[in-house]
Scaffold this active site. Sequence first.
Site, PDB file in Angstrom:
ATOM      1  N   VAL A  44      39.831  33.970  33.804  1.00  0.00           N
ATOM      2  CA  VAL A  44      40.845  33.899  34.850  1.00  0.00           C
ATOM      3  C   VAL A  44      40.646  32.740  35.816  1.00  0.00           C
ATOM      4  CG1 VAL A  44      39.683  35.516  36.417  1.00  0.00           C
ATOM      5  CG2 VAL A  44      42.175  35.298  36.458  1.00  0.00           C
ATOM      6  N   ASP A  45      39.413  32.367  36.112  1.00  0.00           N
ATOM      7  CA  ASP A  45      39.200  31.273  37.058  1.00  0.00           C
ATOM      8  C   ASP A  45      39.660  29.942  36.470  1.00  0.00           C
ATOM      9  OD1 ASP A  45      37.676  32.769  39.213  1.00  0.00           O
ATOM     10  OD2 ASP A  45      36.430  33.185  37.468  1.00  0.00           O
ATOM     11  N   ASP A  73      35.600  43.248  39.997  1.00  0.00           N
ATOM     12  CA  ASP A  73      34.144  43.297  40.134  1.00  0.00           C
ATOM     13  C   ASP A  73      33.750  43.832  41.511  1.00  0.00           C
ATOM     14  OD1 ASP A  73      33.455  41.569  37.590  1.00  0.00           O
ATOM     15  OD2 ASP A  73      34.965  40.463  38.710  1.00  0.00           O
ATOM     16  N   HIS A  91      34.567  35.277  37.730  1.00  0.00           N
ATOM     17  CA  HIS A  91      34.756  36.587  37.107  1.00  0.00           C
ATOM     18  C   HIS A  91      34.105  36.488  35.738  1.00  0.00           C
ATOM     19  CE1 HIS A  91      36.353  40.282  35.618  1.00  0.00           C
ATOM     20  NE2 HIS A  91      37.151  39.697  34.736  1.00  0.00           N
TER      21      HIS A  91
END
Length: 313
Positions: A119-120, A145, A172
């Site tokens: 996702v990052d 998280d 993540h």
Amino acid sequence: MKIGIVGTGMVGSTAAYAIAATGVASSLVLIDHNPELASAQAADIADAVPFIGAVSVRSGNYDDLKGAVMVVIAAGVAQKPGESRLELLGRNASIFADVIAQVLAVAPGAILLVASNPVDVMTAVSTKLSGIDPARVIGTGTILDTARFRKNLSRHLGVSPQSIHAHVLGEHGDSEVLVWSSAECGAMQLDSFARQRGCPLTDALRGQIDESVRQAAQLIIAGKGATWFGIAAGLARIVRVIALDQHEVLTVSSMTAEVAGVHDVCLSLPRIIGASGVEDTLLPSMTQSELDALAASARLLKETTDALGAPYS
């Protein structure tokens, strides 16, 4: 308020249901490269609507996103046998290029919420490809998280997770950083609270909680193949915060000018979220070892994104 969901697999469809349940949307439009899947998911969720609210849920095409305030992007492809992680990223970046162009053609003012993994990196790709204000491109980042961290602490302390303020920052993924030093509960430093409760946070327990947070997804994937409920609830929370302009602090991923000496990187930090997207970014008090770990996480993400090359980095 119209909200779009692009990609109606387990994450996208469960997010659509969770968003419908919040009651903040008047219209949900589901889009997928497989129109039959989008149609079936929309029909299934629409059957639940009489029990939970009055939102309109339907499938459609990109033209149907006109006027959308937010668009969740949960699209992507799975890794092929023998395919490298970077090759997979390149294929997903190509998919995002097409998706984002079509979304912004009809909804240029929409906030983009990125759910696809990693996702990052995909948030960085989305920021670059869209060319819009980075504050309007938000990845789910470490919101899940952080929830897992608070859940585990709450079980040990015997209090509600909502009473705990503790964050997971950075990637993540494997390099994420659990920030113990600034964690609080009941307006007290976490260690002090735990001692007064008679359940001190020993080094062994900290290690167990750290491992539990990092391995949570793998345990779920081993049992059922993928995770979707937790991240769907996280997406619904972000949508609600934006829709109601709540100015809430969430650990989400967004383009950051500089963190721990690394420039122009997407990673999770505590960010104030409101109707315009990311309103401000904060950095909690951290020990030197935590800062070093955050720097390492930032460097890893920056290097991975840069390896994609133009036009994605």
